[in-house]
Design an enzyme around this catalytic site. Structure first.
Site, short mmCIF file in Angstrom:
data_model
loop_
_atom_site.label_atom_id
_atom_site.label_comp_id
_atom_site.label_asym_id
_atom_site.label_seq_id
_atom_site.Cartn_x
_atom_site.Cartn_y
_atom_site.Cartn_z
N HIS A 5 27.16 50.95 39.14
CA HIS A 5 26.90 49.93 40.15
C HIS A 5 26.71 48.56 39.51
O HIS A 5 26.50 48.45 38.31
CB HIS A 5 25.66 50.28 41.01
N ARG A 9 20.19 40.47 43.28
CA ARG A 9 18.88 40.23 43.89
C ARG A 9 19.09 39.41 45.15
O ARG A 9 19.79 38.39 45.11
CB ARG A 9 17.97 39.49 42.91
N GLU A 56 24.25 47.53 44.26
CA GLU A 56 22.81 47.68 44.47
C GLU A 56 22.25 46.33 44.90
O GLU A 56 22.41 45.33 44.20
CB GLU A 56 22.13 48.12 43.18
N ASN A 60 13.00 41.89 46.06
CA ASN A 60 11.62 41.77 45.60
C ASN A 60 10.84 41.12 46.74
O ASN A 60 11.16 40.01 47.17
CB ASN A 60 11.55 40.93 44.32
N HIS A 74 31.67 36.42 40.35
CA HIS A 74 31.91 36.97 41.68
C HIS A 74 32.08 38.48 41.60
O HIS A 74 32.25 39.04 40.54
CB HIS A 74 33.15 36.34 42.32
N GLU A 122 35.30 37.71 45.87
CA GLU A 122 36.73 37.44 45.85
C GLU A 122 37.46 38.56 46.56
O GLU A 122 37.18 39.74 46.34
CB GLU A 122 37.24 37.33 44.41
#
Length: 130
Positions: A5, A9, A56, A60, A74, A122
């Site tokens: 993966h 964030r 993923e 937070n 990208h 993209e």
């Protein structure tokens, strides 16, 4: 060895999940809160994690905005019909920041969209539009 993966964030997990699932058509594969660490992980993608690389999204809880910096480039997605895909993304409220067309120094047809946190995605035409 295989790639599992890529992690981003995100400032607002629900907003990001809507973008990746409703606008880009990914599936929410799993989501888990970690209260002691004050974060949530959500995995999205186009196939099962056992044989497909996924994304993923890390939220937070105490942070609502990130500076993207100059190192991030990208994520790339292959699409069958880039023009129809961009129109569908725009119709769902997605932000197309580079309309479909040939890349500057080649013939590959590309476009760029932007997620709610400003990350670029993209789109690459993988076959002749039909």
């Amino acid at each position: 060895m295989r790639m599992l993966h890529t992690m981003l964030r995100v400032g607002d997990l629900d907003r990001s999940l809507l973008f990746y699932t409703e606008v880009l058509g990914m599936d929410l594969l799993r989501r888990k809160d970690y209260p002691s660490g004050r974060f949530t992980l959500a995995f999205v993608g186009y196939g099962d994690e056992s044989d497909t690389t996924v994304l993923e999204l890390t939220h937070n809880w105490d942070i609502s905005h990130y500076e993207l910096g100059s190192a991030y480039g990208h994520i790339a997605l292959g699409v069958d019909d880039i023009y129809t895909t961009c129109a569908a993304i725009a119709a769902k409220g997605g932000k197309v920041v580079r309309e479909p067309g040939p890349m500057k120094h080649g013939n590959t047809v590309i476009a760029f969209v932007e997620d709610p946190d400003g990350y670029k995605v993209e789109l690459i035409q993988i076959s002749a539009p039909g």
